[in-house]
Design an enzyme around this catalytic site. Sequence first.
Site, PDB file in Angstrom:
ATOM      1  N   GLU A 109     -31.968  21.617 -28.016  1.00 29.30           N
ATOM      2  CA  GLU A 109     -31.794  22.623 -29.079  1.00 29.30           C
ATOM      3  C   GLU A 109     -32.186  24.003 -28.550  1.00 29.30           C
ATOM      4  O   GLU A 109     -33.266  24.185 -27.966  1.00 29.30           O
ATOM      5  CB  GLU A 109     -32.661  22.248 -30.298  1.00 29.30           C
ATOM      6  CG  GLU A 109     -32.529  23.266 -31.428  1.00 29.30           C
ATOM      7  CD  GLU A 109     -33.059  22.774 -32.780  1.00 29.30           C
ATOM      8  OE1 GLU A 109     -33.589  21.648 -32.864  1.00 29.30           O
ATOM      9  OE2 GLU A 109     -32.928  23.540 -33.751  1.00 29.30           O
TER      10      GLU A 109
ATOM     11  N   SER B 215     -35.258  18.251 -40.830  1.00 29.46           N
ATOM     12  CA  SER B 215     -34.707  19.496 -41.395  1.00 29.46           C
ATOM     13  C   SER B 215     -34.494  19.339 -42.901  1.00 29.46           C
ATOM     14  O   SER B 215     -34.304  20.330 -43.609  1.00 29.46           O
ATOM     15  CB  SER B 215     -33.375  19.861 -40.719  1.00 29.46           C
ATOM     16  OG  SER B 215     -32.496  18.754 -40.752  1.00 29.46           O
TER      17      SER B 215
ATOM     18  N   ASP C 253     -35.749  11.041 -37.822  1.00 28.38           N
ATOM     19  CA  ASP C 253     -36.838  11.795 -37.204  1.00 28.38           C
ATOM     20  C   ASP C 253     -38.189  11.206 -37.563  1.00 28.38           C
ATOM     21  O   ASP C 253     -38.438  10.869 -38.730  1.00 28.38           O
ATOM     22  CB  ASP C 253     -36.818  13.246 -37.714  1.00 28.38           C
ATOM     23  CG  ASP C 253     -36.042  14.163 -36.798  1.00 28.38           C
ATOM     24  OD1 ASP C 253     -35.949  13.871 -35.591  1.00 28.38           O
ATOM     25  OD2 ASP C 253     -35.521  15.185 -37.301  1.00 28.38           O
TER      26      ASP C 253
END
Length: 273
Positions: free
Chosen positions: A180, A45, A83
């Site tokens: 999510e 993100s 990530d």
Amino acid sequence: MQTTIADLAAMKSRGEPIAMLTAYDAPSAMISERAGAQALLVGDSLGMVVYGLPTTLAVTLDMMVAHAAAVVRSSERPLIVADLPFLTYFDEATAIASAGRLFAEAGVGAVKLEGGGDMIRIVARLTSLGMPVMGHLGYTPQSTHQIGLKVQARGETQATQLMEDALALQAAGAFAVVLELVPAALAAAVTRALSIPTIGIGAGTGCDGQIQVWHDVVGLYPTSPRHATRFGEAATSMEATVRRYVDSVRSGAFPNCGPVGTKPKPVKSGADY
Ligand code: KIV
């Protein structure tokens, strides 16, 4: 002592919620550690919230290694998860090389990758080599063009698939799974079915822990996703602070105006920040 994947498993067994948020640099890591977060995710993100990109897709492994290394250098207690960015784990050899860089060069304690299905064997391979892996199901941002930014697995078939993927990730050795944008009842059912912790974002209250994006938690942008909760108004406070500085320079009061805020400790080297 640094939080381990065993500590997170123990928290699930005790019914103790796991507080996780993203961190991308030294200040977000240091502040989150001081605030007591058990684990920090160097999320891709960062493409959007740090680099102003439209999606996570242009985030590179080099970017992730640099940001993950900064977070690792700046914190001691939280488990640091990074990530694996888009197209860095499409087959076993690529995944091993990519994850290997995050462990060896950045010093992370775990990596996260998105998806079930074909990804299960990648998770099994990484964990067999001693690299802890966190799964990520539901809305998976690296597939945004395919699945759309919306709540996933609303239908029965997709919900069954998500449950199967979660169980398969656990069997493959994943130590936790992010859920999510998943309906709350499904996230709670997955949480009950798994012995490893689930970490929810936009997935209701039934997960073992929650994760939020740093910029949303502290209020650094005027907008946040619907599932985000703003716990502060950092941008407003920072803007007022910078305005005081700009005004002081323009009025000629600075640098002779004396201390304005609390007196900071003198910096001797970068590590003193
Ligand atoms: O990249 C990220 O920040 C994430 C979280 C939203 C789970 O994957």
